[in-house]
Design an enzyme around this catalytic site. Structure first.
Site, short mmCIF file in Angstrom:
data_model
loop_
_atom_site.label_atom_id
_atom_site.label_comp_id
_atom_site.label_asym_id
_atom_site.label_seq_id
_atom_site.Cartn_x
_atom_site.Cartn_y
_atom_site.Cartn_z
N SER A 226 3.00 14.22 3.17
CA SER A 226 3.00 14.39 1.71
C SER A 226 1.57 14.43 1.21
CB SER A 226 3.74 13.23 1.03
OG SER A 226 5.09 13.20 1.42
N GLU B 283 -2.63 11.93 -1.69
CA GLU B 283 -2.31 10.82 -0.80
C GLU B 283 -3.06 10.97 0.52
OE1 GLU B 283 1.80 9.60 1.38
OE2 GLU B 283 1.81 9.41 -0.78
N ARG C 227 1.39 2.51 -1.39
CA ARG C 227 0.40 3.20 -0.54
C ARG C 227 -0.97 2.51 -0.59
NH1 ARG C 227 4.60 4.22 0.66
NH2 ARG C 227 5.67 6.22 0.78
#
Length: 305
Positions: free
Chosen positions: A227, A297, A177
């Site tokens: 998420s 996130e 990420r």
């Protein structure tokens, strides 16, 4: 308070379209966020360069908006300019040897469909990820064992002063990420993807399987930002949250999804403050029960605060 008169005049002179006091709730998948002072729609690289010159000349904070699918925008809105990539940035075209060139503003759905139509495989994992190509590269988006770093050959971008650049290979610094673009003012304008030849029927079957799994497991019927937390090493965030009995736990209109505990959903009227309070409550509860620190996130955007 910024004085936008010269900024507006510069945009008008360059033929760049913009809106004032545009509600960001209309541009985020969470359906949360107050008004942005300026919402600027750039259609070409030259228009983007003109907008960058304008924000620099007038010292106006700015942010590049993709699909708004992993963002949390403050209830009071954004004091500055939000730039969104339209027009040429939406284009996808075929190159030689299984490569395709994608504008940063192209949706992953468009890119995946184009690749399938060209008989190219390797991007099926991205089918159903509700983002744009630029944002997917920026955060090395991934799912079901695939991630953007597996298919990105090179990336074109603009520096904050509008100077164009190209990056490829290890310079992209892809990780979980993350990429070399995080923490910089560089703006991704397009990316060349490297794919392999495949049978269209098999590609379609993979895409449909991934979408079926998403629908079964994820709360796609309610506004969310995907998420909420990164996957902690050795664990799954959703499993930890569920283990702590937090499914259905709510603060205001923000609620831990009953379908997948890794998601926070907007059940109606949720505010940024609701979501932030719920995130903190989840982090505290999980840490006290398991000793695992959950790292968000989703990105909270703030300008001119």
């Amino acid at each position: 308070m910024s004085d936008y008169r010269k900024f507006d005049a510069a945009l008008q002179s360059a033929g760049v379209c913009y809106k004032t006091d545009e509600p960001m709730s209309a541009h985020t998948s969470f359906k949360i966020g107050g008004p942005a002072d300026r919402f600027v729609e750039v259609k070409t690289v030259s228009e983007l360069q003109a907008a960058l010159n304008a924000v620099s000349d007038e010292n106006i904070p700015y942010f590049i908006l993709g699909n708004g699918s992993n963002l949390l925008v403050p209830d009071e809105g954004l004091r500055g300019a939000v730039l969104t990539l339209q027009g040429d940035f939406k284009k996808v075209q075929s190159l030689a040897n299984g490569h395709i060139l994608c504008g940063a503003g192209a949706s992953l759905a468009t890119v995946c469909s184009f690749a399938r139509g060209q008989g190219l495989t390797g991007l099926e994992f991205a089918w159903g990820i509700p983002g744009q190509l630029g944002g997917a590269v920026y955060m090395n988006a991934g799912a079901y064992g695939g991630e953007m770093k597996q298919v990105v050959e090179r990336v074109r971008f603009l520096e904050a002063d509008g100077t164009p650049g190209v990056m490829s290979g290890e310079d992209l610094a892809f990780g979980y990420r993350k990429s070399a673009f995080m923490g910089t003012k560089r703006i991704i304008t397009s990316a060349e993807l490297r794919l392999e030849s495949g049978a269209e029927a098999e590609i379609t079957a993979k895409m449909e399987d991934f979408m079926r799994r998403r629908r079964e497991k994820q709360p796609l019927e309610l506004p969310s930002a995907g998420s909420v937390f990164k996957r902690p090493e050795g664990y799954f965030a959703g499993a930890l949250i569920e283990q702590c009995g937090l499914k259905g736990f709510a603060v205001g209109g923000a609620c831990v999804s009953e379908k997948h505990a890794g998601f926070i959903v907007n059940k109606g009227g949720a505010t940024c403050a609701d979501v932030e309070a719920l995130i903190r409550a989840i982090q505290d509860t999980v840490f006290q029960a398991t000793g695992v620190e959950l790292e968000p996130e989703i990105r909270r955007i703030s300008l001119g605060e």
